[in-house]
Design an enzyme around this catalytic site. Structure first.
Site, PDB file in Angstrom:
ATOM      1  N   ASP A 182       0.773  -7.880   6.888  1.00 42.60           N
ATOM      2  CA  ASP A 182       0.120  -6.689   6.730  1.00 42.60           C
ATOM      3  C   ASP A 182       0.747  -6.171   5.054  1.00 42.60           C
ATOM      4  O   ASP A 182       1.943  -5.738   5.275  1.00 42.60           O
ATOM      5  CB  ASP A 182       0.140  -5.480   7.648  1.00 42.60           C
ATOM      6  CG  ASP A 182      -0.400  -4.376   7.221  1.00 42.60           C
ATOM      7  OD1 ASP A 182      -0.467  -4.072   6.053  1.00 42.60           O
ATOM      8  OD2 ASP A 182      -0.557  -3.412   8.136  1.00 42.60           O
ATOM      9  N   LYS A 207      -6.386   2.431   1.833  1.00 41.61           N
ATOM     10  CA  LYS A 207      -5.330   2.763   0.886  1.00 41.61           C
ATOM     11  C   LYS A 207      -5.587   2.362  -0.398  1.00 41.61           C
ATOM     12  O   LYS A 207      -6.532   2.862  -1.063  1.00 41.61           O
ATOM     13  CB  LYS A 207      -3.865   2.289   1.583  1.00 41.61           C
ATOM     14  CG  LYS A 207      -3.807   2.460   2.897  1.00 41.61           C
ATOM     15  CD  LYS A 207      -3.732   3.855   3.476  1.00 41.61           C
ATOM     16  CE  LYS A 207      -3.266   4.185   4.908  1.00 41.61           C
ATOM     17  NZ  LYS A 207      -3.862   3.803   6.029  1.00 41.61           N
TER      18      LYS A 207
HETATM   19  C1  PLP Z   1       0.813  -0.378   6.660  1.00 43.23           C
HETATM   20  C2  PLP Z   1      -0.376  -0.004   7.200  1.00 43.23           C
HETATM   21  N1  PLP Z   1      -0.941  -0.771   8.024  1.00 43.23           N
HETATM   22  C3  PLP Z   1      -2.327  -0.587   8.747  1.00 43.23           C
HETATM   23  C4  PLP Z   1      -2.642   0.869   8.792  1.00 43.23           C
HETATM   24  C5  PLP Z   1      -3.872   1.106   9.426  1.00 43.23           C
HETATM   25  O1  PLP Z   1      -4.875   1.533   8.555  1.00 43.23           O
HETATM   26  P1  PLP Z   1      -6.225   2.596   8.822  1.00 43.23           P
HETATM   27  O2  PLP Z   1      -5.893   3.845   8.990  1.00 43.23           O
HETATM   28  O3  PLP Z   1      -7.256   2.008   7.678  1.00 43.23           O
HETATM   29  O4  PLP Z   1      -6.974   2.199  10.168  1.00 43.23           O
HETATM   30  C6  PLP Z   1      -1.929   1.792   8.057  1.00 43.23           C
HETATM   31  C7  PLP Z   1      -2.416   3.159   8.065  1.00 43.23           C
HETATM   32  O5  PLP Z   1      -1.797   4.127   7.759  1.00 43.23           O
HETATM   33  C8  PLP Z   1      -0.752   1.272   7.345  1.00 43.23           C
HETATM   34  O6  PLP Z   1      -0.070   2.186   6.781  1.00 43.23           O
END
Ligand code: PLP
Length: 389
Positions: A182, A207
């Site tokens: 990620d 983001k």
């Molecule tokens: C590092 C990271 N991965 C995944 C997510 C999940 O994303 P989403 O809110 O678009 O489902 C977030 C959300 O803050 C995040 O900071």
């Protein structure tokens, strides 16, 4: 006829791909901006099951262009956009893991991913082992014959630690395990994990990729066959994105390069300023020499990012006063957009942990996470200075 579309292997720079990647060359009379096609269904060719376009399959025009573009930015064979970052992680895990399989994950992951790994996957018969990601032997010790996936997040939310993928890529390859990263905090402008040996890269496109705080989306990139497996899960678990979100995502991508580069510069300015402020006990930013992973960040990232964290010398009791005095920097969760935001992980992503457990992973009370936006950095510094007075 010459194919003048911007697709396939390309030598174009990321800034150019972010605007033109994956689009067909426009003919006279065509709209310059990709039109929004909100229609859920499309006319189907007669006498074949091929060519069915449907919003839940994420194969309608607004999905196709944005997926091709992100694949080009990541250097991937294929990308799939889903309804959220969590949708992207969930569907990737559903496609890679079966009951009886084992997942090894870094201990330093986003709170939502933590819940998925601690509660949902075990309920489906998947076992999960969490390791301290800085202990390279810990990864190896955690691997069993049933391990199918290694998962990590880098840079880490909210501590901005940067993980060394090198020992992991060798381990994953020799054991036939999928390495999933990620890289939401970095965006493909700063870090492209596939270039460093990852098999799959995930982003919360909510983001940086969109960058304007107005859509929820996620993206998975990797080989064609891997992404196709995720697509099958997305279709039946109903995790496809909405066309309007895709249209906004494509629009957001056009400025990705310029936004992220500016955010890199501004975050560095704020971090350098904060280092010598008496009210701040510690600054967490990979661009600073004081950061524990500075050398690794220099080697593996193309930019240090727009995320930083400050620890208040006065501790957790001082945060309400500081947050209430901020005028430009908004107290809100999420990150990666044009507006600068601040959040307290103890009340957001890490609210499920005890203060002691948070402190053990480097998030003591008084820890504030900043997502630096596109305001002038001098104005951001002035805002912080008056709030810390
Ligand atoms: C590092 C990271 N991965 C995944 C997510 C999940 O994303 P989403 O809110 O678009 O489902 C977030 C959300 O803050 C995040 O900071």
């Amino acid at each position: 006829m010459t194919d003048r579309s911007v697709s396939g292997a390309s030598t174009l720079a990321l800034a150019t791909l972010a605007i033109h990647g994956g689009r067909a060359h426009a003919a006279p009379g065509d709209a310059v901006v990709q039109p929004l096609v909100q229609s859920v269904n499309h006319v189907q060719p007669v006498g074949t099951a091929d060519g069915v376009l449907y919003t839940r399959y994420a194969n309608t025009p607004n999905a196709q262009i944005v997926q091709r573009r992100i694949a080009m930015l990541e250097g991937a064979e294929s990308s799939l956009v889903l309804a959220s970052g969590m949708g992207a992680t969930s569907c990737t895990m559903l496609s890679l893991l079966r009951p009886g399989d084992h997942l090894v994950t870094s201990n330093w992951i986003y709170g939502g991913t933590r819940k998925l790994f601690d509660h949902e996957l075990p309920a489906m018969g998947v076992t999960v082992t969490s390791v301290d990601p800085t202990e390279s032997r810990g990864w190896r010790r955690a691997i069993t014959k049933q391990t199918r996936v290694i998962f990590l997040e880098s840079p880490v939310n909210p501590t901005t630690r940067v993980l060394d993928m090198r020992p992991l890529t060798a381990l994953a390859k020799e054991s036939g395990i999928a390495l999933v990263v990620d890289a939401t905090f970095a965006s493909p402008i700063n870090f492209r994990p596939l270039e460093h040996g990852a098999d799959v890269v995930i982003h919360s496109a909510t983001k940086y990729l969109n960058g304007h705080h107005d859509i929820l989306a996620g993206v998975v990139s990797g080989t064609e066959s891997m992404v196709d497996e995720v697509r099958q899960k997305m279709m039946v678990w109903g995790q496809a994105p909405d066309p309007f979100a895709l249209w906004l995502l494509e629009r957001g991508l056009k400025t990705l390069d310029v936004r992220v580069r500016r955010q890199n510069q501004s975050a560095m300015r704020v971090a350098e300023w904060a280092q010598s402020h008496p009210a701040i006990a510690r600054v967490h930013y990979p661009g600073l020499e004081s950061h524990p992973d500075h050398a690794l960040a220099r080697e593996t990232l193309d930019g240090f990012g727009g995320m930083l964290a400050l620890e208040l010398a006065a501790g957790g009791d001082a945060t309400p006063q500081v947050l209430e005095r901020l005028r430009l920097i908004t107290h809100a969760p999420s990150l990666g957009g044009v507006d600068s935001l601040v959040s307290e992980p103890r009340y957001t992503s890490h609210a499920h942990m005890t203060p002691e457990a948070r402190a053990a992973i480097g998030i003591p009370d008084g820890f504030l996470r900043f997502s630096i936006g596109l305001e002038d950095p001098d104005d951001l510094i002035a805002d912080l200075a008056q709030a810390l007075e």
